[in-house]
Scaffold this motif. Structure first.
Motif, short mmCIF file in Angstrom:
data_model
loop_
_atom_site.label_atom_id
_atom_site.label_comp_id
_atom_site.label_asym_id
_atom_site.label_seq_id
_atom_site.Cartn_x
_atom_site.Cartn_y
_atom_site.Cartn_z
N UNK A 117 0.85 -1.20 0.00
CA UNK A 117 0.00 0.00 0.00
C UNK A 117 0.88 1.25 0.00
N UNK A 118 0.38 2.23 -0.65
CA UNK A 118 1.25 3.39 -0.80
C UNK A 118 0.94 4.47 0.23
N UNK A 119 1.99 5.15 0.61
CA UNK A 119 1.83 6.22 1.57
C UNK A 119 1.62 7.53 0.82
N UNK A 120 0.36 7.78 0.53
CA UNK A 120 0.06 8.97 -0.28
C UNK A 120 0.31 10.25 0.52
N UNK A 121 0.28 11.33 -0.21
CA UNK A 121 0.48 12.63 0.42
C UNK A 121 -0.60 12.87 1.47
N UNK A 122 -1.83 12.50 1.13
CA UNK A 122 -2.91 12.73 2.08
C UNK A 122 -2.73 11.91 3.36
N UNK A 123 -2.26 10.69 3.16
CA UNK A 123 -2.02 9.87 4.35
C UNK A 123 -1.00 10.53 5.25
#
Lengths: 349, 349
Positions: free
Chosen positions: A1-7
Motif C-alpha cells: 500500500x502506498x503512503x500517499x500525500x494525504x495519508x
DNA sequence: TTTTAGCACTCTGGGGAATGGAGTGCTAAA
DNA sequence: TTTAGCACTCCATTCCCCAGAGTGCTAAAA
C-alpha cells in the motif's frame, strides 16, 4: 500500500494532536483540523490504512488512533517542521549561557540544569572523554601557614587544585624541586602506574617529601580515575510528573531511578550526528522502551565531548526540544569547543 | 488530663506502627502489640484520651488512629529509642566516605548523594558560609602553548583553578609580576570592588596585561559571587515516590519542585543543634507542612559549614534517619572540620 | 474508680451493574 | 473514490450495595 500525500498529512495531524493532548484522535477531529475538505468516513478509511501499515495504533477497538513508534519515526524524519527559535528564545538561552560558566566540568553539570529548565523535560548530562586522561603538569604552591596547594593540569585541559595539609612540614623552598619530581615521574600515565612509581620512590626521597608526594599523587590519581568513570548528572526529574503517561507512580519511579542510578546505560549519540532522537522501543534499555530520548553532543576543550540528553514520553515535542537542544549544543561548542574563543558577550540584566 | 505511663506506651506503639505501615491503627492491634495485658475497650478509652489531648488523630470516625504532629513531636522528644548504628552500618558509611572525597565543595554535593542513598529518602545539601568569602591568593602559571593557569585561593580555603586563553600573548616571564599585581590589588575584597579596581588599573598597565587581568579578575569575582549565592544540591528525589503518601502525583510533584527550585527556603538547623527534626507544620514553608525534615550540619574547613537535610513523610523513620545522619555529620566533621586531620583510612575493595 | 463485655452505629473501600458517549467498520449508494 | 448511514464495541463514569473494621457508649464487673 502506498503512503500517499494525504495519508502523510493525516498522520502529521494525528501525531501533533497527540503530542499536544495525549488523547487518542478520532476521525471527526481530523476532519476539523483539515478544515472540512473531506468527510469523516474517508478519514476513517485512511486511518484504517495507516493502522494496517503500522504507523498508528488503537488503544482499543472503539477509541481513536495514537501514533506508533514507527509513526513517530516517520514524523520525525519527514513530516516534522524543523523549528527555528525565535529571537526571544535565543536571547534567553544566550543570557543563561553567558551568565556564569566557569571551569569545563562545571559546564557539564550546568548544561543539564539549563537544558532541563529550558525544555521542560528531565535531562541527563555526561562527559564523554576521548581516551583516558592523564596528568600533564604538576605545580605545588606554598601558602603561609604551611599548607600546600597542589595544582594538577590534566591531558584533557582540565585544571584542578586543592589545598593539602602535609603531615610533616616541607619548606616552601623545596616545592619547586618537588614539582619537578612530579612532572618528570607522574605525567602521562594512568592511576595504577602512578601508584607503582610512587612505591619506587619511597626510599629514594626523604620521609616528609614522600608523605607530601603521596598526597599529591593520590589526588592526581583520583582525578584521573574520575575522568575514566563516567559521571552522570540528572536534572529536573520532577518534570516527568507533569505528563499523564507518568501519573502511574510506579512508571515514574522506575524511570527516575533508572536515570539517577544507571549511569552509563543512558544513550549517547552515534558519531557525527549532532542530535539524535530515540523513540520508544528504539532505545536499547528496557527502562526507556516506553519513553523517548533526544540527545545532543557538544565540544568542550580539545579532548572532550559533553552530552546532554532529554528524556520524556514518546509523544514528547520532538520539534521544539530538538530545536532548543541543538541550539544549546551549538552555543556550547562555540563557547568551549575551540581554544581562543570567548563566550558571546551579552548584557547582564 | 494526665499523660500516664500507659498512655505513652500506647502512643509509642501507634507511632511506630504507623511509621512502619502507613495504616491507621485500631484498638485491637494495639492490644496485640501489648501482648494482651489489657482489653481492647480499655485501649479504646486511652486512645480517646490521647486523641482529645491532641496526640492522635482519626482520619474519619470509624478508622483507627494515626499520630498527629504533636504526637510525633512527643515521640521524637521522649519516646523514641535513640538508635546506634551497628558495626556493619558504620563500616559501610566509612567505606562510602573514604572512597573518594576531593575538594571541599565536592564534599557538599557528594554528602547529599551519599546520605540519600544511605537513608533512602530524598536529601538536599547546602554550603553555609560564615561571612562572604574573598580571594586570598592569586597565582598565574604559564603552560607551553601560551595558555595560562589561574589559581585562586579563597578566604574559605577553597582553591580553584582554571585554564585561560589570553586574547593577546603574555610572556611567561611576566606572570610572576602579574601575580604580584593581583595579590596586592585584588585580595580581601568583594566582587564589585574587584571590578572597580580593575577599571582603575585599565590605563596603568599594558593592553595585553589588562586583558589577562580582566579574565582572571572576572573568574575570581565569579567564584566570590558563587559562594555568596547559596547553592543547593538535591538528590534522590525519586525516593519520594516509594511512599504511599506521595502516590498522589501532584503532592509529589509539588514537593520535588520545591526542593529543586526554591533554593534557600529549605530549613537549616538552629545554631548549636547537631541534628534538628522538623515535623509537618513545624516547617515554616507551606510546601513542607505535610512532610518532615531532618537536617544536620557538619564542619568543613574553618570558615564553612555544610548542611544535609533529609525530607520525607511525617511518618518518616526518625530514629533510624537521625542516627545515620548524625553519624554522617560527625564523620564528615572529623574528616574535613579541622586542618591537619586526615580521612580515616579504609581499605578500598 | 477502673476495667471489661456487649452492642449499635458510622464510615470506607471494593465489587458489580447500568448507562452514555465516542468512535469504529462495513455496506450501499453517489 | 468518496460519502452517508447504521449497527456495534468498548470504555469511563456513576450509582448502589455490602462487608469489614473500628468506634463510642452503657452497664456490669473488679
Amino acid at each position: 500500500m502506498e503512503l500517499t500525500k494525504r495519508k502523510k498529512e493525516i498522520l502529521k495531524i494525528v501525531v501533533e494532536s497527540y503530542i499536544d493532548t495525549a488523547e487518542p484522535m478520532g476521525s471527526k477531529a481530523v476532519v476539523e483540523k483539515m478544515s472540512g475538505k473531506i468527510s469523516s468516513a474517508t478519514v476513517r478509511n485512511e486511518l484504517a490504512d495507516l493502522t494496517e501499515m503500522g504507523y498508528l495504533e488503537q488503544p482499543h477497538t472503539s477509541a481513536g488512533r495514537i501514533p506508533s513508534p514507527k509513526g513517530y519515526r516517520l514524523y520525525v524524519n519527514e513530516l516534522m517542521e524543523r523549528r527555528t527559535l525565535s529571537a526571544e528564545e535565543t536571547a534567553e538561552i544566550n543570557r543563561t549561557l553567558s551568565d556564569r560558566m566557569s571551569g569545563m566540568d562545571e559546564v557539564i553539570a550546568r548544561a543539564g540544569q539549563m537544558v532541563s529548565s529550558f525544555v521542560g523535560y528531565p535531562t541527563y548530562a555526561v562527559a564523554d572523554h576521548t581516551g583516558a586522561s592523564t596528568a600533564r603538569r604538576f605545580e605545588l604552591l606554598g601558602v603561609e601557614d604551611s599548607g600546600v596547594i597542589a595544582v594538577v593540569m590534566l591531558s584533557d585541559d582540565r585544571v584542578k587544585s586543592r589545598l593539602l595539609q602535609p603531615e610533616l612540614p616541607v619548606s616552601a623552598s623545596q616545592l619547586p624541586e618537588l614539582s619537578h619530581l612530579l612532572n618528570t615521574h607522574f605525567t602521562g600515565i594512568g592511576a595504577s602506574e602512578m601508584n607503582a612509581r610512587l612505591m619506587n620512590l619511597s626510599d629514594q626521597v626523604q620521609g616528609n617529601w614522600f608523605l607530601l608526594l603521596n598526597q599529591v599523587v593520590e589526588y592526581a590519581a583520583a582525578l584521573v580515575r574520575e575522568s575514566e568513570r563516567q559521571q552522570v548528572f540528572t536534572d529536573g526529574a520532577s518534570q516527568l510528573l507533569r505528563f499523564p503517561e507518568y501519573r502511574d507512580v510506579d512508571k515514574a519511579h522506575d524511570l527516575m531511578r533508572f536515570m539517577s542510578e544507571s549511569k552509563s546505560a543512558l544513550p549517547v549519540p552515534a558519531d557525527g550526528a549532532p542530535v539524535q532522537i530515540l523513540i520508544g522501543p528504539e532505545n536499547v534499555n528496557d527502562a526507556l522502551k516506553e519513553s523517548s530520548v533526544i540527545v545532543a553532543s557538544y565540544d568542550i576543550g580539545d579532548h572532550m565531548r559533553g552530552l546532554v540528553g532529554v528524556v520524556g514520553p514518546t509523544r514528547m515535542d520532538y520539534a521544539a526540544v530538538a530545536a532548543r537542544l541543538s541550539y544549546f549544543a551549538e552555543s556550547l561548542s562555540a563557547m568551549f569547543g575551540r581554544k581562543n574563543q570567548l563566550p558571546p558577550k551579552e548584557e547582564k540584566e
